[in-house]
Write an enzyme that holds these catalytic residues in place. Sequence first.
Site, short mmCIF file in Angstrom:
data_model
loop_
_atom_site.label_atom_id
_atom_site.label_comp_id
_atom_site.label_asym_id
_atom_site.label_seq_id
_atom_site.Cartn_x
_atom_site.Cartn_y
_atom_site.Cartn_z
N GLY A 11 0.84 -1.21 0.00
CA GLY A 11 0.00 0.00 0.00
C GLY A 11 0.87 1.25 0.00
O GLY A 11 0.62 2.21 -0.74
N LYS A 12 1.92 1.23 0.80
CA LYS A 12 2.83 2.38 0.83
C LYS A 12 3.58 2.49 -0.49
O LYS A 12 3.78 3.59 -1.00
CB LYS A 12 3.85 2.21 1.97
CG LYS A 12 3.29 2.40 3.37
CD LYS A 12 4.44 2.35 4.35
CE LYS A 12 3.98 2.45 5.78
NZ LYS A 12 5.12 2.40 6.72
N ASP A 68 7.58 6.03 7.93
CA ASP A 68 7.01 5.49 9.15
C ASP A 68 5.77 6.30 9.45
O ASP A 68 5.78 7.53 9.38
CB ASP A 68 7.98 5.50 10.32
CG ASP A 68 7.57 4.45 11.34
OD1 ASP A 68 7.69 3.25 11.04
OD2 ASP A 68 7.08 4.82 12.43
N SER A 69 4.70 5.61 9.73
CA SER A 69 3.42 6.31 9.82
C SER A 69 2.50 5.57 10.77
O SER A 69 2.76 4.44 11.16
CB SER A 69 2.79 6.39 8.43
OG SER A 69 2.84 5.13 7.79
N TYR A 152 -5.86 1.05 8.27
CA TYR A 152 -7.06 1.60 8.93
C TYR A 152 -7.92 2.45 7.97
O TYR A 152 -8.84 3.13 8.42
CB TYR A 152 -6.64 2.45 10.14
CG TYR A 152 -5.83 1.67 11.16
CD1 TYR A 152 -6.44 0.87 12.11
CD2 TYR A 152 -4.43 1.73 11.15
CE1 TYR A 152 -5.69 0.14 13.03
CE2 TYR A 152 -3.67 1.01 12.06
CZ TYR A 152 -4.31 0.22 12.99
OH TYR A 152 -3.57 -0.51 13.90
N ASP A 153 -7.62 2.43 6.68
CA ASP A 153 -8.32 3.28 5.71
C ASP A 153 -9.85 3.20 5.80
O ASP A 153 -10.53 4.23 5.72
CB ASP A 153 -7.89 2.96 4.27
CG ASP A 153 -6.58 3.65 3.90
OD1 ASP A 153 -6.09 4.47 4.70
OD2 ASP A 153 -6.05 3.37 2.80
N LYS A 173 -6.84 10.17 -2.33
CA LYS A 173 -6.20 9.93 -1.03
C LYS A 173 -4.91 10.75 -0.94
O LYS A 173 -4.60 11.32 0.09
CB LYS A 173 -5.94 8.44 -0.80
CG LYS A 173 -5.37 8.19 0.59
CD LYS A 173 -5.11 6.74 0.92
CE LYS A 173 -4.34 6.65 2.24
NZ LYS A 173 -3.85 5.31 2.55
N ARG A 179 0.52 10.94 4.09
CA ARG A 179 1.63 10.58 3.21
C ARG A 179 1.69 11.52 2.01
O ARG A 179 2.78 11.92 1.58
CB ARG A 179 1.45 9.12 2.75
CG ARG A 179 2.62 8.53 2.00
CD ARG A 179 2.54 7.02 1.92
NE ARG A 179 2.53 6.43 3.26
CZ ARG A 179 1.44 5.96 3.86
NH1 ARG A 179 0.28 5.94 3.25
NH2 ARG A 179 1.51 5.50 5.10
#
Length: 203
Positions: A11-12, A68-69, A152-153, A173, A179
Site C-alpha cells: 500500500g505504501k 514510518d506512519s 485503517y483506511d 487519497k 503521506r
Amino acid sequence: MRVVLATANPGKVRELTLGLAPLGWTLLSLADFPLRLPKEEGATFLENALLKAAYVAKATGLPALADDSGLVVPALGGEPGVHSARYGGRETDRERNVYLLERMRHLKGEERRALFVAVLVLAYPDGHAEAYEGSVEGMVLEAPRGEGGFGYDPLFYVPEAGKTFAEMTLEEKARHSHRGKALSALLEAYEKGPPPREISRLE
Ligand code: IMP
C-alpha cells in the site's frame, strides 16, 4: 536518481510511487534487494523512519526512502501510534481494525477524533538524511466503509472530503492524506534538484 523504497508494505509502495512520479526518479524496492528491515524499536515515527532508511542506504549503497506512519487517537492516549502496524498483537489489517473498534467502543463524537501522521526519511549512503512530515485530521467511524487502500483506511473518515480513505481513489487519497502531504514537502524541496545539505540536514 536511483532510490530504494525501504518498505515491504505494498500500500505504501503504491502511494509513494504515485507521489514521487513528478521527480522522474528510478524507484527500486526491497524486491530488488534481499534485505530484512531492522526492528522498529524507536519511540517516534522519525526515529523509526530514520532507522529503516539509513539501514537500507548503507546496505545497498543507494539513497533510500522510508515511511514510518500511523494512526494517533488522542482519546486513547495516542494509541495505536508507532505500534499501528502491530496493534494489540493482531496479525491482519482486518483484525487490527476490529481491535481498534473494540478499544474505542465507549468513545463518542469528538472523542473519536484521530490523526494520521507520516514521516518520510530520505537517507544517503554517506550518512546524510532528510525528513519530511505530513498529518491529517479525521474521525474514526464506528464501522468500516469502502474497499480501497490498506490498514485503517476503511475506518478513517475525512470530513472535508465526506469520505473514508478506503472510499477514495489513489489520487484523491494523495490530496488528503498524511503521506500525500509529506510527499508534497519532499517534492517542493527537490523540484529544482537536491536541496542544499546545510539546510536539509537531519539533526
Ligand atoms: P509502519 O510500517 O510501522 O510505518 O506501519 C504503519 C502502519 O500504520 C500500517 O501498517 C497501517 O496499519 C497504519 N497506516 C499508516 N499509514 C496508513 C494509511 O495511509 N492508511 C491506513 N493505515 C495506515
